[in-house]
Write an enzyme that holds these catalytic residues in place. Sequence first.
Site, PDB file in Angstrom:
ATOM      1  N   ALA A   1      -0.485  29.368  72.764  1.00  0.00           N
ATOM      2  CA  ALA A   1      -0.759  29.496  74.201  1.00  0.00           C
ATOM      3  C   ALA A   1      -2.266  29.559  74.418  1.00  0.00           C
ATOM      4  O   ALA A   1      -2.780  30.441  75.091  1.00  0.00           O
ATOM      5  CB  ALA A   1      -0.049  30.710  74.794  1.00  0.00           C
ATOM      6  N   LEU A   2      -2.966  28.607  73.841  1.00  0.00           N
ATOM      7  CA  LEU A   2      -4.425  28.646  73.790  1.00  0.00           C
ATOM      8  C   LEU A   2      -5.036  28.506  75.177  1.00  0.00           C
ATOM      9  O   LEU A   2      -4.604  27.704  75.997  1.00  0.00           O
ATOM     10  CB  LEU A   2      -4.944  27.529  72.889  1.00  0.00           C
ATOM     11  CG  LEU A   2      -4.437  27.518  71.439  1.00  0.00           C
ATOM     12  CD1 LEU A   2      -5.139  26.429  70.644  1.00  0.00           C
ATOM     13  CD2 LEU A   2      -4.617  28.874  70.768  1.00  0.00           C
TER      14      LEU A   2
ATOM     15  N   GLY B   1     -10.559  31.332  76.172  1.00  0.00           N
ATOM     16  CA  GLY B   1     -11.017  32.340  75.218  1.00  0.00           C
ATOM     17  C   GLY B   1     -10.838  31.882  73.788  1.00  0.00           C
ATOM     18  O   GLY B   1     -11.761  31.987  72.958  1.00  0.00           O
ATOM     19  N   HIS B   2      -9.660  31.345  73.473  1.00  0.00           N
ATOM     20  CA  HIS B   2      -9.434  30.802  72.135  1.00  0.00           C
ATOM     21  C   HIS B   2     -10.399  29.639  71.851  1.00  0.00           C
ATOM     22  O   HIS B   2     -10.952  29.535  70.753  1.00  0.00           O
ATOM     23  CB  HIS B   2      -8.005  30.271  72.005  1.00  0.00           C
ATOM     24  CG  HIS B   2      -6.942  31.307  72.126  1.00  0.00           C
ATOM     25  ND1 HIS B   2      -6.105  31.384  73.219  1.00  0.00           N
ATOM     26  CD2 HIS B   2      -6.569  32.318  71.299  1.00  0.00           C
ATOM     27  CE1 HIS B   2      -5.256  32.373  73.046  1.00  0.00           C
ATOM     28  NE2 HIS B   2      -5.522  32.972  71.911  1.00  0.00           N
TER      29      HIS B   2
ATOM     30  N   GLU C   1     -13.593  39.667  70.866  1.00  0.00           N
ATOM     31  CA  GLU C   1     -13.945  41.055  71.154  1.00  0.00           C
ATOM     32  C   GLU C   1     -13.011  41.682  72.188  1.00  0.00           C
ATOM     33  O   GLU C   1     -12.989  42.905  72.313  1.00  0.00           O
ATOM     34  CB  GLU C   1     -15.391  41.135  71.643  1.00  0.00           C
ATOM     35  CG  GLU C   1     -16.411  40.836  70.558  1.00  0.00           C
ATOM     36  CD  GLU C   1     -17.837  40.902  71.054  1.00  0.00           C
ATOM     37  OE1 GLU C   1     -18.040  40.967  72.290  1.00  0.00           O
ATOM     38  OE2 GLU C   1     -18.766  40.883  70.215  1.00  0.00           O
TER      39      GLU C   1
ATOM     40  N   ASP D   1      -9.905  41.990  71.956  1.00  0.00           N
ATOM     41  CA  ASP D   1      -9.034  42.832  71.127  1.00  0.00           C
ATOM     42  C   ASP D   1      -9.915  43.683  70.217  1.00  0.00           C
ATOM     43  O   ASP D   1      -9.932  43.512  68.995  1.00  0.00           O
ATOM     44  CB  ASP D   1      -8.080  41.960  70.321  1.00  0.00           C
ATOM     45  CG  ASP D   1      -7.149  41.152  71.215  1.00  0.00           C
ATOM     46  OD1 ASP D   1      -6.280  41.774  71.865  1.00  0.00           O
ATOM     47  OD2 ASP D   1      -7.296  39.925  71.280  1.00  0.00           O
TER      48      ASP D   1
ATOM     49  N   GLN E   1      -8.286  45.744  67.333  1.00  0.00           N
ATOM     50  CA  GLN E   1      -7.856  44.809  66.296  1.00  0.00           C
ATOM     51  C   GLN E   1      -9.044  44.334  65.473  1.00  0.00           C
ATOM     52  O   GLN E   1      -8.991  44.300  64.229  1.00  0.00           O
ATOM     53  CB  GLN E   1      -7.158  43.615  66.950  1.00  0.00           C
ATOM     54  CG  GLN E   1      -6.865  42.465  66.000  1.00  0.00           C
ATOM     55  CD  GLN E   1      -6.213  41.301  66.704  1.00  0.00           C
ATOM     56  OE1 GLN E   1      -5.029  41.345  67.002  1.00  0.00           O
ATOM     57  NE2 GLN E   1      -6.973  40.259  66.997  1.00  0.00           N
TER      58      GLN E   1
ATOM     59  N   VAL F   1     -13.978  36.321  77.137  1.00  0.00           N
ATOM     60  CA  VAL F   1     -14.122  35.300  78.169  1.00  0.00           C
ATOM     61  C   VAL F   1     -13.284  35.721  79.367  1.00  0.00           C
ATOM     62  O   VAL F   1     -12.134  36.151  79.218  1.00  0.00           O
ATOM     63  CB  VAL F   1     -13.671  33.917  77.660  1.00  0.00           C
ATOM     64  CG1 VAL F   1     -13.769  32.869  78.767  1.00  0.00           C
ATOM     65  CG2 VAL F   1     -14.513  33.504  76.451  1.00  0.00           C
TER      66      VAL F   1
ATOM     67  N   LEU G   1      -9.358  36.753  80.001  1.00  0.00           N
ATOM     68  CA  LEU G   1      -8.372  35.731  79.672  1.00  0.00           C
ATOM     69  C   LEU G   1      -7.381  36.269  78.652  1.00  0.00           C
ATOM     70  O   LEU G   1      -7.753  36.899  77.658  1.00  0.00           O
ATOM     71  CB  LEU G   1      -9.069  34.494  79.113  1.00  0.00           C
ATOM     72  CG  LEU G   1      -9.748  33.593  80.146  1.00  0.00           C
ATOM     73  CD1 LEU G   1     -10.511  32.476  79.454  1.00  0.00           C
ATOM     74  CD2 LEU G   1      -8.720  32.999  81.100  1.00  0.00           C
TER      75      LEU G   1
END
Length: 286
Positions: A31-32, A35-36, A147, A149, A152, A175, A183
Amino acid sequence: MTPVIARTREELAAVRGGVTGRLALVPTMGALHEGHRSLIRRARELADTVVVSIFVNPLQFGPDEDFDRYPRTFAADVEACAAEGVDIVFAPTREVMYPTEPLVRLDSGPMGAVVEGVTRPGHFDGVLTVVLKLFNLVRPDLAVFGEKDAQQLALIRRMVADLDVPVEIVAGPTVRESDGLALSSRNRYLSAAERRTALALSQALRAGADAAAGGPSAVRQAARAVLDKAAAADPPLALDYLVLVDPATFTEVDDVHTGPAVLAVAGRVGATHLIDNVPLRFGEES
Protein backbone atom coordinates in the site's frame (compact mmCIF):
# COMPACT_ATOMS: atom_id res chain seq x y z
CA MET A 1 12.52 0.12 -15.36
CA THR A 2 10.41 -2.83 -14.25
CA PRO A 3 11.80 -4.42 -11.10
CA VAL A 4 12.53 -8.11 -10.85
CA ILE A 5 9.87 -9.74 -8.68
CA ALA A 6 11.02 -12.51 -6.38
CA ARG A 7 8.35 -14.44 -4.50
CA THR A 8 10.34 -17.30 -2.98
CA ARG A 9 13.56 -17.62 -1.04
CA GLU A 10 15.10 -19.38 -4.03
CA GLU A 11 14.13 -16.65 -6.48
CA LEU A 12 15.47 -14.02 -4.11
CA ALA A 13 18.75 -15.88 -3.64
CA ALA A 14 19.17 -16.24 -7.41
CA VAL A 15 18.68 -12.56 -8.15
CA ARG A 16 20.62 -11.54 -5.03
CA GLY A 17 23.59 -13.59 -6.28
CA GLY A 18 24.05 -11.25 -9.23
CA VAL A 19 24.18 -8.08 -7.14
CA THR A 20 27.40 -6.09 -6.90
CA GLY A 21 28.08 -2.95 -4.91
CA ARG A 22 25.97 -1.70 -2.01
CA LEU A 23 22.48 -3.07 -1.55
CA ALA A 24 19.70 -1.22 0.27
CA LEU A 25 16.48 -2.72 1.61
CA VAL A 26 13.24 -0.80 2.17
CA PRO A 27 10.93 -3.10 4.15
CA THR A 28 7.21 -2.36 3.64
CA MET A 29 3.79 -3.94 4.05
CA GLY A 30 2.74 -2.56 0.67
CA ALA A 31 0.00 0.00 0.00
CA LEU A 32 2.87 2.30 -0.92
CA HIS A 33 2.42 6.05 -0.63
CA GLU A 34 4.69 9.08 -0.95
CA GLY A 35 6.25 8.33 2.44
CA HIS A 36 7.44 4.94 1.22
CA ARG A 37 8.58 6.46 -2.06
CA SER A 38 10.71 9.00 -0.18
CA LEU A 39 12.43 6.11 1.61
CA ILE A 40 13.04 4.38 -1.71
CA ARG A 41 14.58 7.56 -3.11
CA ARG A 42 16.85 7.79 -0.07
CA ALA A 43 17.90 4.18 -0.60
CA ARG A 44 18.54 4.92 -4.26
CA GLU A 45 20.92 7.72 -3.26
CA LEU A 46 22.94 5.46 -0.96
CA ALA A 47 23.13 2.15 -2.79
CA ASP A 48 23.76 0.55 -6.15
CA THR A 49 20.84 -1.87 -5.84
CA VAL A 50 17.50 -1.25 -4.11
CA VAL A 51 15.23 -4.02 -2.84
CA VAL A 52 11.70 -3.28 -1.62
CA SER A 53 10.02 -6.01 0.37
CA ILE A 54 6.22 -6.21 0.40
CA PHE A 55 4.81 -8.46 3.09
CA VAL A 56 1.88 -7.95 5.45
CA ASN A 57 3.40 -9.54 8.53
CA PRO A 58 0.82 -11.43 10.62
CA LEU A 59 3.10 -11.57 13.67
CA GLN A 60 2.77 -7.84 14.33
CA PHE A 61 -1.04 -7.77 14.32
CA GLY A 62 -3.07 -8.49 17.43
CA PRO A 63 -6.19 -10.70 17.32
CA ASP A 64 -8.54 -7.69 17.14
CA GLU A 65 -6.47 -5.64 14.69
CA ASP A 66 -6.82 -5.02 10.97
CA PHE A 67 -4.70 -7.79 9.41
CA ASP A 68 -7.50 -9.06 7.16
CA ARG A 69 -8.53 -5.62 5.92
CA TYR A 70 -5.04 -4.11 5.70
CA PRO A 71 -4.82 -2.67 2.16
CA ARG A 72 -3.14 -4.91 -0.38
CA THR A 73 -2.41 -3.10 -3.66
CA PHE A 74 0.36 -5.14 -5.22
CA ALA A 75 -0.02 -4.06 -8.87
CA ALA A 76 0.02 -0.37 -7.90
CA ASP A 77 2.95 -1.01 -5.56
CA VAL A 78 5.02 -2.55 -8.36
CA GLU A 79 4.21 0.45 -10.56
CA ALA A 80 5.41 2.80 -7.80
CA CYS A 81 8.59 0.76 -7.41
CA ALA A 82 9.21 0.89 -11.15
CA ALA A 83 8.75 4.67 -11.17
CA GLU A 84 11.33 5.01 -8.38
CA GLY A 85 13.90 2.75 -10.05
CA VAL A 86 13.66 -0.18 -7.65
CA ASP A 87 15.69 -3.17 -8.83
CA ILE A 88 14.07 -6.02 -6.92
CA VAL A 89 10.67 -6.47 -5.27
CA PHE A 90 10.63 -9.30 -2.74
CA ALA A 91 6.99 -10.27 -2.24
CA PRO A 92 6.83 -13.52 -0.29
CA THR A 93 3.68 -15.24 0.83
CA ARG A 94 3.01 -16.12 4.45
CA GLU A 95 4.00 -19.72 3.67
CA VAL A 96 7.37 -18.55 2.34
CA MET A 97 8.16 -16.37 5.33
CA TYR A 98 6.74 -18.77 7.92
CA PRO A 99 6.77 -22.29 6.46
CA THR A 100 6.06 -23.55 9.97
CA GLU A 101 4.69 -21.74 13.00
CA PRO A 102 7.68 -19.78 14.37
CA LEU A 103 8.38 -21.09 17.85
CA VAL A 104 11.46 -18.88 18.26
CA ARG A 105 10.74 -15.15 18.02
CA LEU A 106 12.57 -12.03 19.05
CA ASP A 107 11.61 -10.41 22.35
CA SER A 108 11.57 -6.61 22.12
CA GLY A 109 12.13 -6.43 25.87
CA PRO A 110 11.12 -3.55 28.13
CA MET A 111 11.61 -1.03 25.32
CA GLY A 112 8.93 -2.79 23.28
CA ALA A 113 6.47 -2.98 26.16
CA VAL A 114 6.00 0.79 26.61
CA VAL A 115 4.16 3.49 24.65
CA GLU A 116 2.88 1.76 21.48
CA GLY A 117 3.71 -1.57 23.08
CA VAL A 118 1.07 -0.94 25.74
CA THR A 119 -1.59 -0.29 23.11
CA ARG A 120 -0.42 -3.21 20.94
CA PRO A 121 1.08 -5.95 23.15
CA GLY A 122 3.53 -8.15 21.26
CA HIS A 123 3.53 -5.86 18.22
CA PHE A 124 7.23 -5.08 18.33
CA ASP A 125 8.17 -8.72 18.91
CA GLY A 126 6.53 -9.42 15.54
CA VAL A 127 8.18 -6.44 13.89
CA LEU A 128 11.68 -7.35 15.03
CA THR A 129 11.21 -11.00 14.11
CA VAL A 130 10.20 -10.23 10.53
CA VAL A 131 12.83 -7.51 10.09
CA LEU A 132 15.61 -9.85 11.20
CA LYS A 133 14.28 -12.54 8.85
CA LEU A 134 14.28 -10.02 5.98
CA PHE A 135 17.83 -8.98 6.83
CA ASN A 136 18.94 -12.61 6.76
CA LEU A 137 17.19 -13.29 3.45
CA VAL A 138 18.09 -10.10 1.58
CA ARG A 139 21.49 -9.50 3.24
CA PRO A 140 21.43 -5.72 2.70
CA ASP A 141 24.26 -3.36 3.49
CA LEU A 142 21.74 -0.79 4.69
CA ALA A 143 18.03 -0.56 5.37
CA VAL A 144 15.83 2.53 5.33
CA PHE A 145 12.96 3.09 7.79
CA GLY A 146 10.65 6.05 8.35
CA GLU A 147 10.86 8.33 11.38
CA LYS A 148 7.05 8.31 11.63
CA ASP A 149 7.41 4.91 13.29
CA ALA A 150 9.88 6.31 15.80
CA GLN A 151 9.64 3.55 18.38
CA GLN A 152 10.00 0.89 15.70
CA LEU A 153 13.06 2.70 14.35
CA ALA A 154 14.62 2.93 17.82
CA LEU A 155 14.00 -0.77 18.47
CA ILE A 156 15.47 -1.84 15.14
CA ARG A 157 18.56 0.22 15.84
CA ARG A 158 18.84 -1.40 19.26
CA MET A 159 18.33 -4.88 17.78
CA VAL A 160 21.10 -4.29 15.25
CA ALA A 161 23.45 -3.06 17.98
CA ASP A 162 22.58 -5.73 20.55
CA LEU A 163 22.73 -8.66 18.12
CA ASP A 164 25.66 -7.42 15.99
CA VAL A 165 23.59 -7.41 12.81
CA PRO A 166 25.81 -6.05 9.99
CA VAL A 167 23.21 -3.67 8.54
CA GLU A 168 23.39 0.14 8.61
CA ILE A 169 20.05 1.66 9.64
CA VAL A 170 19.09 4.86 7.82
CA ALA A 171 16.13 7.03 8.85
CA GLY A 172 13.88 8.94 6.48
CA PRO A 173 11.83 11.95 7.68
CA THR A 174 8.09 11.80 8.16
CA VAL A 175 6.15 12.83 5.05
CA ARG A 176 2.89 14.71 5.55
CA GLU A 177 -0.08 15.58 3.45
CA SER A 178 -0.79 19.26 2.77
CA ASP A 179 -3.06 19.50 5.82
CA GLY A 180 -0.38 18.07 8.12
CA LEU A 181 -1.67 14.51 8.50
CA ALA A 182 1.24 12.07 8.51
CA LEU A 183 1.07 9.75 5.53
CA SER A 184 -0.05 6.25 6.46
CA SER A 185 -1.49 3.32 4.56
CA ARG A 186 -4.31 3.37 7.11
CA ASN A 187 -5.39 6.92 6.18
CA ARG A 188 -7.56 5.44 3.44
CA TYR A 189 -9.80 3.96 6.13
CA LEU A 190 -10.86 7.44 7.29
CA SER A 191 -14.12 9.07 6.29
CA ALA A 192 -14.04 12.82 5.61
CA ALA A 193 -15.32 13.56 9.13
CA GLU A 194 -12.86 11.13 10.72
CA ARG A 195 -10.02 12.70 8.81
CA ARG A 196 -10.89 16.15 10.17
CA THR A 197 -10.72 14.75 13.69
CA ALA A 198 -7.47 12.90 12.95
CA LEU A 199 -5.77 16.20 12.13
CA ALA A 200 -5.68 16.83 15.89
CA LEU A 201 -2.72 14.46 16.13
CA SER A 202 -0.40 16.58 14.01
CA GLN A 203 -1.91 19.79 15.40
CA ALA A 204 -1.12 18.65 18.94
CA LEU A 205 2.46 17.90 17.96
CA ARG A 206 2.81 21.30 16.33
CA ALA A 207 1.41 23.01 19.42
CA GLY A 208 3.82 21.06 21.60
CA ALA A 209 6.79 21.93 19.41
CA ASP A 210 5.82 25.61 19.46
CA ALA A 211 5.89 25.48 23.27
CA ALA A 212 9.28 23.77 23.50
CA ALA A 213 11.06 26.89 24.77
CA GLY A 214 9.00 26.52 27.96
CA GLY A 215 10.37 23.05 28.62
CA PRO A 216 8.82 19.57 28.74
CA SER A 217 5.92 20.56 30.98
CA ALA A 218 4.82 23.30 28.59
CA VAL A 219 5.08 20.93 25.65
CA ARG A 220 2.84 18.35 27.29
CA GLN A 221 0.31 20.97 28.35
CA ALA A 222 0.06 22.57 24.91
CA ALA A 223 -0.32 19.27 23.11
CA ARG A 224 -2.84 17.95 25.62
CA ALA A 225 -5.06 21.02 25.16
CA VAL A 226 -5.46 20.23 21.45
CA LEU A 227 -6.19 16.57 22.13
CA ASP A 228 -8.77 17.38 24.80
CA LYS A 229 -10.74 19.37 22.22
CA ALA A 230 -10.51 16.49 19.76
CA ALA A 231 -11.90 14.11 22.36
CA ALA A 232 -15.11 16.14 22.29
CA ALA A 233 -15.31 16.32 18.50
CA ASP A 234 -17.78 14.44 16.32
CA PRO A 235 -16.46 11.85 15.67
CA PRO A 236 -14.17 11.92 18.71
CA LEU A 237 -10.48 11.09 18.98
CA ALA A 238 -9.91 8.29 21.48
CA LEU A 239 -6.42 9.02 22.77
CA ASP A 240 -4.14 6.04 23.32
CA TYR A 241 -1.16 8.04 24.57
CA LEU A 242 0.68 11.33 24.52
CA VAL A 243 4.26 10.93 25.74
CA LEU A 244 7.51 12.82 25.73
CA VAL A 245 10.30 10.27 25.61
CA ASP A 246 14.01 9.71 25.19
CA PRO A 247 14.48 8.83 21.48
CA ALA A 248 16.95 6.04 22.24
CA THR A 249 15.00 4.21 24.98
CA PHE A 250 11.42 5.51 24.75
CA THR A 251 11.34 6.08 28.49
CA GLU A 252 9.51 9.22 29.63
CA VAL A 253 11.67 12.30 30.22
CA ASP A 254 11.20 14.49 33.28
CA ASP A 255 10.41 18.18 33.42
CA VAL A 256 14.08 19.21 33.71
CA HIS A 257 15.22 17.10 30.76
CA THR A 258 17.78 18.58 28.38
CA GLY A 259 18.80 17.22 25.02
CA PRO A 260 16.78 15.34 22.40
CA ALA A 261 13.30 13.99 22.96
CA VAL A 262 10.38 12.68 20.93
CA LEU A 263 6.83 13.87 21.45
CA ALA A 264 4.73 10.88 20.38
CA VAL A 265 0.97 10.55 20.11
CA ALA A 266 -1.48 7.86 19.07
CA GLY A 267 -5.22 7.58 18.97
CA ARG A 268 -8.19 6.00 17.30
CA VAL A 269 -10.73 7.71 15.12
CA GLY A 270 -13.53 5.30 14.43
CA ALA A 271 -11.81 1.95 13.96
CA THR A 272 -8.54 3.42 12.70
CA HIS A 273 -5.41 3.53 14.85
CA LEU A 274 -3.01 6.34 13.92
CA ILE A 275 0.38 7.36 15.27
CA ASP A 276 2.57 10.42 14.85
CA ASN A 277 5.55 12.09 16.49
CA VAL A 278 7.88 15.05 16.31
CA PRO A 279 11.53 15.25 17.42
CA LEU A 280 12.37 18.02 19.90
CA ARG A 281 15.44 19.32 21.70
CA PHE A 282 15.52 21.00 25.09
CA GLY A 283 18.12 23.25 26.68
CA GLU A 284 20.55 23.10 23.80
CA GLU A 285 21.10 24.99 20.60
CA SER A 286 19.52 23.17 17.63
